[in-house]
Every structure is written in C-alpha cells, then in structure tokens.
Design a protein around this motif. Structure first.
Motif, PDB file in Angstrom:
ATOM      1  N   VAL A 113       0.832  -1.208   0.000  1.00 45.84           N
ATOM      2  CA  VAL A 113       0.000   0.000   0.000  1.00 45.84           C
ATOM      3  C   VAL A 113       0.868   1.260   0.000  1.00 45.84           C
ATOM      4  O   VAL A 113       0.403   2.349  -0.279  1.00 45.84           O
ATOM      5  N   GLY A 114       2.166   1.093   0.322  1.00 49.19           N
ATOM      6  CA  GLY A 114       3.090   2.215   0.290  1.00 49.19           C
ATOM      7  C   GLY A 114       3.654   2.613   1.644  1.00 49.19           C
ATOM      8  O   GLY A 114       4.560   3.431   1.718  1.00 49.19           O
ATOM      9  N   TYR A 115       3.119   2.039   2.702  1.00 48.27           N
ATOM     10  CA  TYR A 115       3.635   2.331   4.033  1.00 48.27           C
ATOM     11  C   TYR A 115       4.841   1.439   4.334  1.00 48.27           C
ATOM     12  O   TYR A 115       5.053   0.414   3.693  1.00 48.27           O
ATOM     13  N   ARG A 116       5.632   1.815   5.319  1.00 50.10           N
ATOM     14  CA  ARG A 116       6.809   1.037   5.708  1.00 50.10           C
ATOM     15  C   ARG A 116       6.402  -0.349   6.203  1.00 50.10           C
ATOM     16  O   ARG A 116       6.979  -1.348   5.848  1.00 50.10           O
ATOM     17  N   SER A 117       5.392  -0.388   7.053  1.00 53.14           N
ATOM     18  CA  SER A 117       4.901  -1.627   7.643  1.00 53.14           C
ATOM     19  C   SER A 117       3.458  -1.860   7.210  1.00 53.14           C
ATOM     20  O   SER A 117       2.713  -0.906   6.990  1.00 53.14           O
ATOM     21  N   CYS A 118       3.077  -3.118   7.107  1.00 50.89           N
ATOM     22  CA  CYS A 118       1.668  -3.432   6.833  1.00 50.89           C
ATOM     23  C   CYS A 118       0.786  -3.115   8.037  1.00 50.89           C
ATOM     24  O   CYS A 118      -0.426  -3.037   7.917  1.00 50.89           O
ATOM     25  N   PHE A 119       1.409  -2.899   9.188  1.00 48.87           N
ATOM     26  CA  PHE A 119       0.679  -2.585  10.415  1.00 48.87           C
ATOM     27  C   PHE A 119       0.746  -1.086  10.676  1.00 48.87           C
ATOM     28  O   PHE A 119       1.266  -0.635  11.686  1.00 48.87           O
ATOM     29  N   TYR A 120       0.198  -0.312   9.761  1.00 48.82           N
ATOM     30  CA  TYR A 120       0.280   1.149   9.834  1.00 48.82           C
ATOM     31  C   TYR A 120      -0.911   1.785  10.544  1.00 48.82           C
ATOM     32  O   TYR A 120      -0.944   2.987  10.731  1.00 48.82           O
ATOM     33  N   ARG A 121      -1.886   0.964  10.962  1.00 52.12           N
ATOM     34  CA  ARG A 121      -3.049   1.482  11.691  1.00 52.12           C
ATOM     35  C   ARG A 121      -3.209   0.753  13.009  1.00 52.12           C
ATOM     36  O   ARG A 121      -2.833  -0.394  13.153  1.00 52.12           O
ATOM     37  N   SER A 122      -3.814   1.431  13.957  1.00 51.14           N
ATOM     38  CA  SER A 122      -4.038   0.880  15.285  1.00 51.14           C
ATOM     39  C   SER A 122      -5.533   0.827  15.572  1.00 51.14           C
ATOM     40  O   SER A 122      -6.283   1.711  15.153  1.00 51.14           O
ATOM     41  N   VAL A 123      -5.943  -0.197  16.284  1.00 49.57           N
ATOM     42  CA  VAL A 123      -7.342  -0.331  16.711  1.00 49.57           C
ATOM     43  C   VAL A 123      -7.446   0.270  18.104  1.00 49.57           C
ATOM     44  O   VAL A 123      -6.728  -0.142  19.017  1.00 49.57           O
ATOM     45  N   PRO A 124      -8.305   1.261  18.298  1.00 46.05           N
ATOM     46  CA  PRO A 124      -8.432   1.862  19.630  1.00 46.05           C
ATOM     47  C   PRO A 124      -8.982   0.840  20.626  1.00 46.05           C
ATOM     48  O   PRO A 124      -9.980   0.189  20.365  1.00 46.05           O
ATOM     49  N   LEU A 125      -8.293   0.716  21.740  1.00 53.02           N
ATOM     50  CA  LEU A 125      -8.719  -0.224  22.774  1.00 53.02           C
ATOM     51  C   LEU A 125      -9.694   0.442  23.734  1.00 53.02           C
ATOM     52  O   LEU A 125      -9.746   1.661  23.845  1.00 53.02           O
ATOM     53  N   GLN A 126     -10.446  -0.376  24.405  1.00 57.86           N
ATOM     54  CA  GLN A 126     -11.458   0.062  25.350  1.00 57.86           C
ATOM     55  C   GLN A 126     -12.469   0.996  24.680  1.00 57.86           C
ATOM     56  O   GLN A 126     -12.912   1.983  25.248  1.00 57.86           O
TER      57      GLN A 126
END
Length: 159
Positions: A113-126
């Motif tokens: 997709v163009g980002y450094r890592s495939c894990f470029y987004r975070s899921v907000p907890l709680q």
C-alpha cells in the motif's frame, strides 16, 4: 518441487528440542511467516510460506512467500525492488510458524500500500465495537507511491 531438506516429524522431543528442521504446514500446505525489521524490531508484515517458499528463502537468503490471493510463489521485492534480505530466520517451538528478521532494500518499506509496515493502523482499545469504530493511523505518510511502483491498484476481487 521437493521438500527433502525438511525432516520428517517423528516425535514431540525431536520437533521441540531437536536440531531437525521439520516444519508443520497447515492443511493448505502453508506456514505463518512473521517478518520484522532487523534493526528496529518493528513488525513489517505477516505472510505465508509453502515448502518451496521456505526452501528458497533458506537457499537465497531473501524472503519468498506464497500469495494466497494470487496462488503463486512470490519473491518479495521482485517487482518493487524492496527485497527483504534475511538476517535471521527462526522457527517456533512446535515448528508451525517462522520469524524472519530482515533488512529491506530501497526505501525500507514492506507494505504494497506504500507504508513502511503493513501494520500502519491501530485499533483503539477500550472502545465500543461498532461500525463507528475508527482505526488510527500510526504512520503519517507513505514511504512510496504504489501506482509508480506497481503500475495499478490491487484487484478488487482480492478484497
């Protein structure tokens, strides 16, 4: 392709405590591959390998994967130039997952997709799990333009 470089799985002791490489591929012939940056430890991607991908990775020192969507062997970086040079290849205790520590050529990116890592987004907890839940971006900008590198967008049937 022959996977004769891999030992037969004979006992729990051999698999968990021995020196034999006896990977356990799943029903589809795949093993999970977690890939991290060798310098930072950041998770870059999670992919899958079949026996041939694992064998080629071992033989070449560059990451190869099995594309589940395209149903083909894939040398990471062959089309983008973002080749992953394997610095360390580990297998977990029951040999059903591998961990690759890599150095990435070029911009250091591993995500198509163009980002450094495939894990470029975070899921907000709680948070309440609902359609309104919004992912939070952890990488501010893309490392490269996928259209310039790949020439087109992913096939929508892969979504």
């Amino acid at each position: 392709m022959t996977d004769t470089i891999f030992a037969k799985r004979l006992s729990i002791e051999q698999v968990e405590e021995g020196h034999d490489l006896a990977p356990k591929f799943d029903a589809d012939g795949l093993i999970v591959a977690v890939t991290t940056d060798a310098a930072t430890g950041d998770v870059l991607m999670v992919g899958y390998m079949n026996a041939e991908a694992l064998k080629r990775t071992i033989e070449t020192g560059e990451a190869h994967y099995w594309s589940r969507s395209r149903k083909l062997l894939w040398h990471k970086g062959a089309s983008s130039g973002l080749v992953q040079k394997v610095v360390d290849l580990r297998i977990d205790d029951d040999q059903d997952a591998v961990w690759l520590k890599v150095e990435v050529a070029g911009s250091g990116a591993s995500c198509h997709v163009g980002y450094r890592s495939c894990f470029y987004r975070s899921v907000p907890l709680q948070s309440s799990v609902s359609p309104e839940l919004r992912l939070e971006y952890r990488e501010a900008e893309k490392t490269f333009d996928p259209l310039e590198v790949y020439g087109d967008v992913p096939n929508p049937t892969q979504l």
